[in-house]
Scaffold this motif. Structure first.
Motif, PDB file in Angstrom:
ATOM      1  N   VAL A 120      11.836  30.859  15.391  1.00 60.00           N
ATOM      2  CA  VAL A 120      11.470  29.823  14.420  1.00 60.00           C
ATOM      3  C   VAL A 120      10.012  29.980  14.007  1.00 60.00           C
ATOM      4  O   VAL A 120       9.667  29.810  12.826  1.00 60.00           O
ATOM      5  N   GLY A 121       9.146  30.314  14.959  1.00 55.95           N
ATOM      6  CA  GLY A 121       7.738  30.501  14.636  1.00 55.95           C
ATOM      7  C   GLY A 121       7.516  31.633  13.644  1.00 55.95           C
ATOM      8  O   GLY A 121       6.697  31.515  12.727  1.00 55.95           O
ATOM      9  N   HIS A 124       8.770  30.377  10.273  1.00 54.11           N
ATOM     10  CA  HIS A 124       7.837  29.363   9.775  1.00 54.11           C
ATOM     11  C   HIS A 124       6.554  30.003   9.262  1.00 54.11           C
ATOM     12  O   HIS A 124       6.094  29.715   8.154  1.00 54.11           O
ATOM     13  N   ILE A 128       6.715  29.968   5.305  1.00 54.50           N
ATOM     14  CA  ILE A 128       6.259  28.646   4.879  1.00 54.50           C
ATOM     15  C   ILE A 128       4.752  28.497   5.004  1.00 54.50           C
ATOM     16  O   ILE A 128       4.059  28.237   4.022  1.00 54.50           O
ATOM     17  N   TRP A 129       4.211  28.675   6.234  1.00 55.50           N
ATOM     18  CA  TRP A 129       2.778  28.443   6.408  1.00 55.50           C
ATOM     19  C   TRP A 129       2.194  29.388   7.441  1.00 55.50           C
ATOM     20  O   TRP A 129       2.686  29.491   8.558  1.00 55.50           O
ATOM     21  N   ASP A 132       1.127  28.796  11.537  1.00 54.59           N
ATOM     22  CA  ASP A 132       2.103  28.494  12.585  1.00 54.59           C
ATOM     23  C   ASP A 132       1.518  28.704  13.983  1.00 54.59           C
ATOM     24  O   ASP A 132       0.815  29.682  14.237  1.00 54.59           O
ATOM     25  N   TRP A 222      -0.520  35.163   7.195  1.00 57.18           N
ATOM     26  CA  TRP A 222       0.133  34.997   8.493  1.00 57.18           C
ATOM     27  C   TRP A 222      -0.047  36.255   9.350  1.00 57.18           C
ATOM     28  O   TRP A 222      -0.270  36.148  10.561  1.00 57.18           O
ATOM     29  N   LEU A 339       7.413  20.771  11.701  1.00 59.07           N
ATOM     30  CA  LEU A 339       7.904  21.663  10.654  1.00 59.07           C
ATOM     31  C   LEU A 339       8.060  20.936   9.318  1.00 59.07           C
ATOM     32  O   LEU A 339       7.842  21.524   8.252  1.00 59.07           O
ATOM     33  N   THR A 340       8.390  19.653   9.367  1.00 55.18           N
ATOM     34  CA  THR A 340       8.479  18.877   8.133  1.00 55.18           C
ATOM     35  C   THR A 340       7.110  18.727   7.477  1.00 55.18           C
ATOM     36  O   THR A 340       6.986  18.771   6.252  1.00 55.18           O
ATOM     37  N   SER A 342       4.791  20.895   7.525  1.00 52.03           N
ATOM     38  CA  SER A 342       4.533  22.165   6.847  1.00 52.03           C
ATOM     39  C   SER A 342       5.287  22.255   5.529  1.00 52.03           C
ATOM     40  O   SER A 342       4.740  22.696   4.508  1.00 52.03           O
ATOM     41  N   LEU A 343       6.546  21.851   5.544  1.00 50.63           N
ATOM     42  CA  LEU A 343       7.355  21.943   4.327  1.00 50.63           C
ATOM     43  C   LEU A 343       6.804  21.046   3.230  1.00 50.63           C
ATOM     44  O   LEU A 343       6.719  21.448   2.061  1.00 50.63           O
TER      45      LEU A 343
END
Length: 410
Positions: A120-121, A124, A128-129, A132, A222, A339-340, A342-343
């Protein structure tokens, strides 16, 4: 007092599964909720500006007025304090999930949980970002799991000793550099790499170039931050060990003496007072009684993190649980809420379906957004948990961890 896995989660069943809501430790959920909300305030600038600007040793933003005060609040009360708390609590979770090292079944479960956290990391961070922290925690967790059966005393001595050493270095180094005089500081600043406004504007424009540009820029950032995070392993692992020691000793569950919590609050408040006064907007560095005092106070973030813990536990102990209890649902859904955040932030600042506010807001403009997300998560977390046993992403994580579907409905 040392706490075992059985005293934490009840009798271990033959088929390990998620801890029922009634068996959860309220104090840990409360502290985790406080941590996940506070970490958004720190991360906000990293969503709003490219990584190159944030890694520059100088101030390329020229914060003045309300932006200066907004930055001051973040730096004094949030910077490093909530990441540290998040790390301490993650150390406790290693034992909560894995139990003693002799328990092969729970050990396998813990390794599976960390594997999926790493997956997941990666998703993410890459998609997304770039900021992380989950992959970093998964890697450090693989080290800490080897020491999870240590006694509370040993964990506190080793984790606290190494973390204390880093804290001393972070506190003394600015004082030493400040003692070398303003000419030396000016020379260091002149030789340090700086990001110009032209470079900053070019980095912002790259995010807004259309098509897959935001994802490409995020992926590059990242890659850089993920590589740099390797250097933080010697800092993160001791903090996790310290957190596990504090949990096993009863500090995190509110079982320490009131006097100890009070003394920690006083120490943390003193650090905040010194840091806040020394770094207040408009304060000339030359007017400080000791050169480098503001940076030195910032190096004591661990004390402030523990003071926040102590404050919340004392509030709960002395009849203010109606307030601190509001944080517990947020903490039960910390994975989903992190995580929300970040989204939402990525959608607002650079993902193509949002308004793409990248590079348009200083700290003052970010605080209303941070406050709005706090309010949203404080409201939606208890509403969700009134119907379901865990957050939606917690449920997915547990299904992957256990290799089977786990109950979601309350």
């Amino acid at each position: 007092m040392t706490m075992s896995a059985e005293t934490i989660s009840g009798v271990v069943s033959q088929r390990p599964g998620p801890v029922p809501p009634a068996d959860r430790i309220l104090q840990l959920d409360m502290l985790r909720g406080w941590a996940v909300l506070g970490i958004l305030a720190v991360n906000a600038m990293a969503f709003a500006w490219p990584v190159t600007a944030l890694m520059s040793p100088g101030d390329v933003f020229g914060h003045t007025g309300s932006n200066a005060w907004g930055d001051w609040v973040t730096e004094v009360f949030f910077q490093d304090k909530f990441r540290t708390l998040f790390t301490l609590l993650f150390g406790a979770s290693i034992f909560l999930v894995g139990g003693e090292r002799e328990d092969e079944g729970r050990g396998k479960l813990l390794r599976s949980r960390l594997f999926w956290l790493a997956v997941v990391g990666i998703l993410h961070g890459a998609a997304i970002w770039y900021g992380d922290i989950l992959l970093h925690y998964a890697v450090c967790g693989l080290i800490v799991l080897l020491m999870r059966s240590w006694s509370a005393r040993r964990l506190l001595w080793v984790g606290g000793g190494i973390s204390g050493l880093w804290m001393v270095i972070a506190t003394v180094a600015p004082l030493v550099l400040g003692g070398l005089g303003p000419e030396f500081s000016a020379k260091m600043a002149a030789n340090a790499p700086q990001v110009t406004m032209e470079q900053l504007n070019a980095a912002v424009a790259a995010y807004k170039a259309g098509g897959g540009a935001p994802w490409i820029e995020n992926l590059k950032a990242w890659g850089l931050t993920a590589a740099l995070s390797l250097a933080l392993i010697p800092v993160t692992v001791p903090l996790m060990l310290l957190g596990l020691g504090l949990f096993k000793s009863g500090f995190f569950s509110g079982r320490a003496p009131t006097l100890l919590y009070g003394l920690v609050v006083i120490a943390g408040a003193a650090v905040l007072a010194v840091d806040g006064g020394a770094s207040a907007p408009g304060r000339d560095a030359a007017s400080l009684p000791i050169a480098g005092l503001n940076e030195a106070a910032g190096g004591l973030s661990l004390l402030v993190s523990l003071a926040y813990v102590s404050m919340l536990l004392l509030m709960t102990r002395f009849g203010l649980g109606i307030l601190t209890g509001r944080l517990a649902p947020v903490g039960r859904m910390a994975f989903t809420n992190y995580l929300t955040q970040s989204l939402i932030m990525a959608s607002l600042f650079y993902l193509p379906w949002g308004p793409q506010w990248m590079g348009t807001m200083g700290p003052a403009g970010l605080w209303p957004i941070v406050g709005g997300i706090w309010a949203l998560q404080l409201v939606w977390s208890p509403l969700w948990l009134s119907v379901f046993t865990m957050g939606p992403l917690e449920w997915l994580w547990r299904c992957l961890t256990y290799g089977r579907m786990v109950p979601l409905r309350a």
